[in-house]
Design an enzyme around this catalytic site. Structure first.
Site, PDB file in Angstrom:
ATOM      1  N   HIS A   1       0.864  -1.190   0.000  1.00  0.00           N
ATOM      2  CA  HIS A   1       0.000   0.000   0.000  1.00  0.00           C
ATOM      3  C   HIS A   1       0.891   1.228   0.000  1.00  0.00           C
ATOM      4  CE1 HIS A   1      -3.191   2.800   1.133  1.00  0.00           C
ATOM      5  NE2 HIS A   1      -4.021   1.854   0.765  1.00  0.00           N
TER       6      HIS A   1
ATOM      7  N   ASP B   1      -7.970  -5.403   0.018  1.00  0.00           N
ATOM      8  CA  ASP B   1      -8.431  -6.281  -1.072  1.00  0.00           C
ATOM      9  C   ASP B   1      -8.070  -7.741  -0.876  1.00  0.00           C
ATOM     10  OD1 ASP B   1      -7.585  -3.493  -2.928  1.00  0.00           O
ATOM     11  OD2 ASP B   1      -9.616  -4.309  -2.835  1.00  0.00           O
TER      12      ASP B   1
HETATM   13  C1  SDX Z   1      -6.241  -0.055  -2.920  1.00  0.00           C
HETATM   14  O1  SDX Z   1      -4.456   4.496  -2.123  1.00  0.00           O
HETATM   15  C2  SDX Z   1      -5.389   3.862  -1.495  1.00  0.00           C
HETATM   16  O2  SDX Z   1      -5.774   4.207  -0.380  1.00  0.00           O
HETATM   17  C3  SDX Z   1      -5.967   2.659  -2.224  1.00  0.00           C
HETATM   18  C4  SDX Z   1      -6.980   1.830  -1.442  1.00  0.00           C
HETATM   19  C5  SDX Z   1      -8.261   2.609  -1.197  1.00  0.00           C
HETATM   20  O3  SDX Z   1      -9.000   2.249  -0.272  1.00  0.00           O
HETATM   21  O4  SDX Z   1      -8.590   3.519  -2.018  1.00  0.00           O
HETATM   22  O5  SDX Z   1      -6.422   1.442  -0.200  1.00  0.00           O
HETATM   23  C6  SDX Z   1      -7.387   0.589  -2.226  1.00  0.00           C
HETATM   24  O6  SDX Z   1      -5.978   0.269  -4.049  1.00  0.00           O
HETATM   25  C7  SDX Z   1      -5.369  -1.025  -2.152  1.00  0.00           C
HETATM   26  C8  SDX Z   1      -4.156  -1.518  -2.993  1.00  0.00           C
HETATM   27  C9  SDX Z   1      -4.646  -2.627  -3.908  1.00  0.00           C
HETATM   28  N1  SDX Z   1      -3.583  -2.991  -4.860  1.00  0.00           N
HETATM   29  C10 SDX Z   1      -2.940  -4.178  -4.759  1.00  0.00           C
HETATM   30  O7  SDX Z   1      -3.110  -5.004  -3.857  1.00  0.00           O
HETATM   31  C11 SDX Z   1      -1.989  -4.445  -5.925  1.00  0.00           C
HETATM   32  C12 SDX Z   1      -0.645  -4.963  -5.369  1.00  0.00           C
HETATM   33  N2  SDX Z   1       0.022  -3.867  -4.692  1.00  0.00           N
HETATM   34  C13 SDX Z   1       0.987  -3.082  -5.410  1.00  0.00           C
HETATM   35  O8  SDX Z   1       0.724  -2.898  -6.758  1.00  0.00           O
HETATM   36  C14 SDX Z   1       1.458  -1.853  -4.634  1.00  0.00           C
HETATM   37  O9  SDX Z   1       1.717  -2.261  -3.368  1.00  0.00           O
HETATM   38  C15 SDX Z   1       0.572  -0.628  -4.599  1.00  0.00           C
HETATM   39  C16 SDX Z   1       0.196  -0.167  -5.959  1.00  0.00           C
HETATM   40  C17 SDX Z   1      -0.640  -0.888  -3.807  1.00  0.00           C
HETATM   41  C18 SDX Z   1       1.379   0.474  -3.901  1.00  0.00           C
HETATM   42  O10 SDX Z   1       2.431   0.754  -4.712  1.00  0.00           O
HETATM   43  P1  SDX Z   1       3.466   1.934  -4.340  1.00  0.00           P
HETATM   44  O11 SDX Z   1       3.122   2.616  -3.096  1.00  0.00           O
HETATM   45  O12 SDX Z   1       3.639   2.759  -5.548  1.00  0.00           O
HETATM   46  O13 SDX Z   1       4.736   1.150  -3.960  1.00  0.00           O
HETATM   47  P2  SDX Z   1       5.753   0.672  -5.007  1.00  0.00           P
HETATM   48  O14 SDX Z   1       5.052   0.097  -6.185  1.00  0.00           O
HETATM   49  O15 SDX Z   1       6.749   1.745  -5.231  1.00  0.00           O
HETATM   50  O16 SDX Z   1       6.398  -0.541  -4.195  1.00  0.00           O
HETATM   51  C19 SDX Z   1       7.444  -0.287  -3.278  1.00  0.00           C
HETATM   52  C20 SDX Z   1       8.344  -1.519  -3.398  1.00  0.00           C
HETATM   53  C21 SDX Z   1       8.730  -1.806  -4.846  1.00  0.00           C
HETATM   54  O17 SDX Z   1       9.973  -2.466  -4.793  1.00  0.00           O
HETATM   55  P3  SDX Z   1      11.303  -1.533  -5.125  1.00  0.00           P
HETATM   56  O18 SDX Z   1      11.072  -0.927  -6.492  1.00  0.00           O
HETATM   57  O19 SDX Z   1      11.373  -0.528  -4.018  1.00  0.00           O
HETATM   58  O20 SDX Z   1      12.442  -2.537  -5.114  1.00  0.00           O
HETATM   59  O21 SDX Z   1       7.600  -2.666  -2.937  1.00  0.00           O
HETATM   60  C22 SDX Z   1       7.433  -3.569  -4.020  1.00  0.00           C
HETATM   61  C23 SDX Z   1       7.700  -2.812  -5.301  1.00  0.00           C
HETATM   62  O22 SDX Z   1       8.214  -3.685  -6.303  1.00  0.00           O
HETATM   63  N3  SDX Z   1       6.035  -4.013  -3.959  1.00  0.00           N
HETATM   64  C24 SDX Z   1       5.642  -5.272  -4.140  1.00  0.00           C
HETATM   65  C25 SDX Z   1       4.248  -5.243  -3.959  1.00  0.00           C
HETATM   66  N4  SDX Z   1       3.854  -4.001  -3.689  1.00  0.00           N
HETATM   67  C26 SDX Z   1       4.972  -3.248  -3.695  1.00  0.00           C
HETATM   68  N5  SDX Z   1       6.331  -6.406  -4.443  1.00  0.00           N
HETATM   69  C27 SDX Z   1       5.580  -7.530  -4.568  1.00  0.00           C
HETATM   70  N6  SDX Z   1       4.227  -7.583  -4.393  1.00  0.00           N
HETATM   71  C28 SDX Z   1       3.537  -6.470  -4.094  1.00  0.00           C
HETATM   72  N7  SDX Z   1       2.221  -6.522  -3.925  1.00  0.00           N
END
Ligand code: SDX
Length: 432
Positions: free
Chosen positions: A308, A366
């Site tokens: 998140h 989720d």
């Molecule tokens: C919702 O914003 C909100 O409040 C949203 C929400 C709401 O109520 O409106 O809470 C609802 O959208 C919840 C999130 C649902 N999405 C998912 O579950 C999809 C999987 N999650 C990821 O795509 C990710 O965690 C996000 C999109 C939710 C957040 O992404 P960020 O904050 O942009 O973080 P990032 O992508 O920069 O990740 C930071 C690091 C990265 O590694 P590095 O580049 O630093 O090496 O963490 C890793 C990412 O690769 N990472 C993950 C991961 N999520 C982040 N690695 C593996 N699996 C994951 N799920």
């Protein structure tokens, strides 16, 4: 928002600028950069807005490090346990919990807007039966301004209130119609004797051939799921609604824009993606393989339902959702659901893995919701539609707040230009 007398100083080349630091009720202070470009000729740069506050708001507050979520100051855990979606909707829209009379009037106002214009039924006919229901939601909700043009003047508080009630009230009806259309079943009209969650289950699962009584345990679970999804600060879809609204677009168009943004698998589409991921993993002995894939930088696969932007602790909604998951599956005699067991094993392994611990990746709202919704009989393609139904009240509350904010103006970010410098046109005969 208060200027706390503190200032931030920034040197840009020969220039030194001072920017006021503003203090909110809770959370980090903000550096007010509104005059930065005028004073120093530079922009801030923040793709994805990881360090940018887009507005001031009184609706929801999240402390990501502590796993805290407050709606108008009330913790989500207490609202989920002691309140209901109608009351939380009133709270988000009006800022206070309603007294008995206010609640009764609000519920009546929503209830008597649940029907849609009868001609809207024809609108569905233009879609293929196998259209994704989120595609239908984008189209039908966007078309509402053609049916309810009498509540599109955003400068009239009464019309804004009518549009807000219409949207909160009609989203379940339209969502259920999208499902019925895909199932080839007749649309089911709303019933005024049922509460919001019961009415939605009725419109989803009743058929003309026999009476339908909502299961009270499932209705309570539905209500709690709606409450958990109602609002969440300036997430991507809420920011989309605010940006669309900042141009003066009508509320129906703004909410349709929010629905489109929510559909993405990184956002509201994650609940559907979690179920598809769990079905792909298939069994506990393949969990380690997928956790490894999620950690592989060269693999686009991510563990859906994990991570998140704000929460660097357990999403408080996920905890309540997990409890609800056990309640619903127990009530349905499905406590041995292999998908739940798989999800719990995936969570256990991930939370012990250094990669997830170091990056503070926890289950989000989720992760468990799809397991409950599947057990309740919803097709996977409807999961994000339910998220949109619940989030509509948050979207309209934020939209109203944006319009009433004296600071608000059309949202128009700038950029860091990396393209070609100015150059002269070359006639095609002179090109290589
Ligand atoms: C919702 O914003 C909100 O409040 C949203 C929400 C709401 O109520 O409106 O809470 C609802 O959208 C919840 C999130 C649902 N999405 C998912 O579950 C999809 C999987 N999650 C990821 O795509 C990710 O965690 C996000 C999109 C939710 C957040 O992404 P960020 O904050 O942009 O973080 P990032 O992508 O920069 O990740 C930071 C690091 C990265 O590694 P590095 O580049 O630093 O090496 O963490 C890793 C990412 O690769 N990472 C993950 C991961 N999520 C982040 N690695 C593996 N699996 C994951 N799920």
């Amino acid at each position: 928002m208060a200027e706390n007398g503190k200032v931030s100083k920034l040197s840009v080349g020969e220039k030194s600028v001072q920017m006021p630091i503003l203090e909110g009720t809770l959370g980090p202070d903000v550096v007010d950069v509104r005059k930065l470009y005028g004073d120093a000729g530079v922009f801030t740069f923040d793709p994805g807005f990881t360090s940018t506050a887009s507005c001031q708001s009184k609706i929801t507050y999240i402390d990501g490090d502590e796993g805290v979520l407050l709606h108008r100051g009330y913790p989500i855990e207490e609202l989920a346990r002691h309140s209901d979606f109608e009351e939380v909707s009133y709270l988000l829209l009006y800022g206070e919990l309603p007294n008995k009379e206010q609640r009764a009037n609000f519920v009546r106002g929503i209830t008597y807007h649940t029907m849609v214009h009868e001609q809207l039924r024809e609108f569905f006919r233009g879609f293929r039966r196998d259209a994704h229901p989120m595609a239908v939601m984008c189209g039908v909700v966007g078309a509402l301004s053609a049916f309810y043009h009498d509540s599109t003047d955003i400068n009239d508080p009464h019309q804004r209130m009518v549009a807000s009630y219409r949207l909160v009230a009609k989203m379940p009806t339209i969502a259920a119609m999208a499902y019925k259309y895909s199932a080839g079943q007749p649309f089911v009209y709303p019933r005024n004797d049922l509460n919001y969650a019961e009415n939605f289950l009725h419109m989803m699962f009743a058929v003309p051939a026999e009476p339908y009584t909502p299961n009270p345990i499932l209705a309570r679970a539905m209500d709690r799921i709606f409450t958990l999804h109602a609002d969440h600060e300036q997430n991507a879809s809420t920011s989309t609604v605010r940006l669309a609204g900042s141009s003066g677009a009508n509320p129906f168009a703004c909410i349709a824009a929010g629905i489109a943004c929510l559909w993405g698998p990184a956002h509201g589409g994650a609940n559907e993606a979690v179920l598809l991921m769990l079905e792909e993993i298939g069994s506990k002995d393949r969990v380690a393989e997928y956790v490894k894939k999620a950690k592989n930088k060269d693999d686009p696969f991510r563990l859906m339902g994990f991570g998140h932007r704000v929460y660097k602790n357990y999403d408080p909604r996920a905890k309540v959702m997990q409890e609800t998951c056990h309640e619903v599956l127990g009530a349905l005699g499905k406590q041995d659901d292999p998908l739940l067991e798989l999800a719990m094993e995936l969570e256990r392994i991930a939370l012990e893995d250094d990669y997830f611990v170091e990056k503070k990746l926890y289950p989000n709202v989720d992760f468990y919701s799809g397991i409950i919704l599947r057990a309740m009989g919803f097709p996977t393609s409807m999961f994000t539609v339910l998220f949109a139904v619940a989030r509509t009240v948050g979207w309209v509350a934020q939209w109203n707040e944006m319009i009433e904010d004296p600071m608000q103006k059309i949202g128009r970010p700038r950029q860091l230009y990396m393209g070609a410098p100015q150059r002269a046109y070359v006639p095609i005969e002179d090109r290589k």
